[in-house]
Design a protein around this motif. Sequence first.
Motif, mmCIF file in Angstrom:
data_model
loop_
_atom_site.group_PDB
_atom_site.id
_atom_site.type_symbol
_atom_site.label_atom_id
_atom_site.label_comp_id
_atom_site.label_asym_id
_atom_site.label_seq_id
_atom_site.Cartn_x
_atom_site.Cartn_y
_atom_site.Cartn_z
ATOM 1 N N HIS A 18 90.010 55.803 -12.599
ATOM 2 C CA HIS A 18 89.247 55.811 -11.197
ATOM 3 C C HIS A 18 89.626 57.039 -10.610
ATOM 4 N N GLU A 19 88.684 57.377 -10.016
ATOM 5 C CA GLU A 19 88.831 58.885 -9.180
ATOM 6 C C GLU A 19 88.402 58.426 -7.753
ATOM 7 N N ASP A 20 88.963 59.176 -6.820
ATOM 8 C CA ASP A 20 88.590 59.336 -5.493
ATOM 9 C C ASP A 20 87.739 60.040 -4.873
ATOM 10 N N ARG A 21 86.776 60.683 -5.687
ATOM 11 C CA ARG A 21 85.671 61.600 -5.300
ATOM 12 C C ARG A 21 84.642 61.375 -6.234
ATOM 13 N N PRO A 22 83.321 61.497 -6.058
ATOM 14 C CA PRO A 22 82.284 61.469 -6.686
ATOM 15 C C PRO A 22 82.511 62.742 -8.275
ATOM 16 N N HIS A 23 82.085 62.252 -9.344
ATOM 17 C CA HIS A 23 82.236 62.876 -10.589
ATOM 18 C C HIS A 23 81.474 64.286 -10.377
ATOM 19 N N GLU A 24 82.107 65.373 -10.709
ATOM 20 C CA GLU A 24 81.186 66.466 -10.651
ATOM 21 C C GLU A 24 80.024 66.814 -11.493
ATOM 22 N N MET A 25 80.025 66.030 -12.775
ATOM 23 C CA MET A 25 78.995 66.184 -13.415
ATOM 24 C C MET A 25 77.771 65.372 -12.906
ATOM 25 N N LEU A 26 78.092 64.228 -12.193
ATOM 26 C CA LEU A 26 76.978 63.779 -11.396
ATOM 27 C C LEU A 26 76.508 64.461 -10.172
ATOM 28 N N LEU A 27 77.378 65.233 -9.642
ATOM 29 C CA LEU A 27 76.774 66.091 -8.623
ATOM 30 C C LEU A 27 75.951 67.201 -9.109
ATOM 31 N N GLY A 28 76.412 67.731 -10.216
ATOM 32 C CA GLY A 28 75.761 68.903 -10.923
ATOM 33 C C GLY A 28 74.592 68.727 -11.614
ATOM 34 N N HIS A 29 74.374 67.280 -12.124
ATOM 35 C CA HIS A 29 73.052 67.045 -12.985
ATOM 36 C C HIS A 29 72.267 66.104 -12.446
ATOM 37 N N PHE A 30 72.815 65.472 -11.220
ATOM 38 C CA PHE A 30 71.762 64.434 -10.627
ATOM 39 C C PHE A 30 70.364 64.550 -10.563
ATOM 40 N N ASP A 31 69.937 65.926 -10.218
ATOM 41 C CA ASP A 31 68.572 66.236 -10.095
ATOM 42 C C ASP A 31 67.956 66.028 -11.140
ATOM 43 N N ARG A 32 68.394 66.329 -12.428
ATOM 44 C CA ARG A 32 67.901 66.180 -13.682
ATOM 45 C C ARG A 32 67.216 64.594 -14.043
ATOM 46 N N LEU A 33 67.684 63.673 -13.387
ATOM 47 C CA LEU A 33 67.223 62.351 -13.373
ATOM 48 C C LEU A 33 65.797 62.054 -12.816
ATOM 49 N N GLY A 34 65.573 62.973 -11.720
ATOM 50 C CA GLY A 34 64.129 62.920 -11.248
ATOM 51 C C GLY A 34 63.978 61.808 -10.313
ATOM 52 N N LEU A 35 65.051 61.312 -9.640
ATOM 53 C CA LEU A 35 65.147 60.139 -8.461
ATOM 54 C C LEU A 35 64.769 60.378 -7.188
ATOM 55 N N SER A 36 64.012 59.737 -6.678
ATOM 56 C CA SER A 36 63.819 59.950 -5.106
ATOM 57 C C SER A 36 64.332 58.663 -4.338
ATOM 58 N N ALA A 37 64.465 58.946 -2.956
ATOM 59 C CA ALA A 37 64.747 57.741 -2.317
ATOM 60 C C ALA A 37 63.815 56.207 -2.571
ATOM 61 N N GLY A 38 64.763 55.328 -2.656
ATOM 62 C CA GLY A 38 64.022 54.180 -2.994
ATOM 63 C C GLY A 38 63.935 53.842 -4.249
ATOM 64 N N ASP A 39 64.277 54.806 -5.324
ATOM 65 C CA ASP A 39 64.220 54.505 -6.708
ATOM 66 C C ASP A 39 65.751 53.652 -6.920
ATOM 67 N N ALA A 40 65.843 53.088 -8.315
ATOM 68 C CA ALA A 40 66.693 52.046 -8.594
ATOM 69 C C ALA A 40 67.493 53.013 -9.770
ATOM 70 N N VAL A 41 68.617 52.646 -9.733
ATOM 71 C CA VAL A 41 69.848 53.391 -10.754
ATOM 72 C C VAL A 41 70.643 52.127 -11.171
ATOM 73 N N PHE A 42 70.799 52.238 -12.472
ATOM 74 C CA PHE A 42 71.853 51.213 -13.272
ATOM 75 C C PHE A 42 72.884 51.696 -13.515
ATOM 76 N N VAL A 43 74.377 51.335 -13.208
ATOM 77 C CA VAL A 43 75.522 51.957 -13.607
ATOM 78 C C VAL A 43 76.400 50.834 -14.288
ATOM 79 N N PRO A 44 76.137 50.828 -15.475
ATOM 80 C CA PRO A 44 77.061 49.952 -16.483
ATOM 81 C C PRO A 44 78.460 50.294 -16.105
ATOM 82 N N LEU A 45 79.406 49.374 -16.360
ATOM 83 C CA LEU A 45 80.939 49.266 -16.130
ATOM 84 C C LEU A 45 81.260 50.214 -14.976
ATOM 85 N N CYS A 46 80.596 49.865 -13.799
ATOM 86 C CA CYS A 46 80.950 50.560 -12.665
ATOM 87 C C CYS A 46 82.187 50.651 -12.250
#
Length: 218
Positions: A18-46
């Motif tokens: 467990h880390e106490d800050r968001p993962h750097e790779m999520l921050l760096g690559h989130f835009d590649r998911l092409g998501l907008s407000a209101g979209d839904a994301v699934f996080v397995p074994l969160c």
Amino acid sequence: MDEEFWQARWRENRTGFHEDRPHEMLLGHFDRLGLSAGDAVFVPLCGKSVDLDWLLDRGLRVTGVEFSRQAVEEVFARLALTPQIRDAGNTICFSAGALQIFVGDFFDLTGSMLRRTDAVYDRAALVALPGHARPGYASRLADLTGAARQLLISLDYDQSQMDGPPFSVPEREIRDLYENGFDVELLSRREIAGPLAQRCDGNEEAWLLDPRSASITA
């Protein structure tokens, strides 16, 4: 999945993953998911990841699944949310606002239990599974989410250096698991850091799994 193993990790507070800050790779690559407000994301074994908070702050609807009820309760407490709690098949669903987390086994989920899924963020699920369970997981995840685009975080190290989890899942295996239905792109690679670096040398990698049109319409 070995539920008792993960329950024991949480009971004994062995949660170095467990880390106490968001993962750097999520921050760096989130835009590649092409998501907008209101979209839904699934996080397995969160787990109780603060990545959930970050995704919610982007205006997304977030669904997770996690073995540990303790971890799920900590997420809602941290966010100052009072969840509605209901039975959902063999799982228990905690929900409040744009967040819902199922307490139970990933393999007990069904497509009808999930909200529409626009993307998957797999930071800790694939690497938590032993090799024999990964093909079934990858196939099931695609079925559950309608082959949604995925941001996958993986590890590549000499497995003889330590026993997983987290396990090493090298590039060849990732391609074997996903290239049937996805275009697989390596986004970035960096040396393993943090507490895990004390146990092994290797790389942490970010992958974009982009569904092929044929797999979506099949």
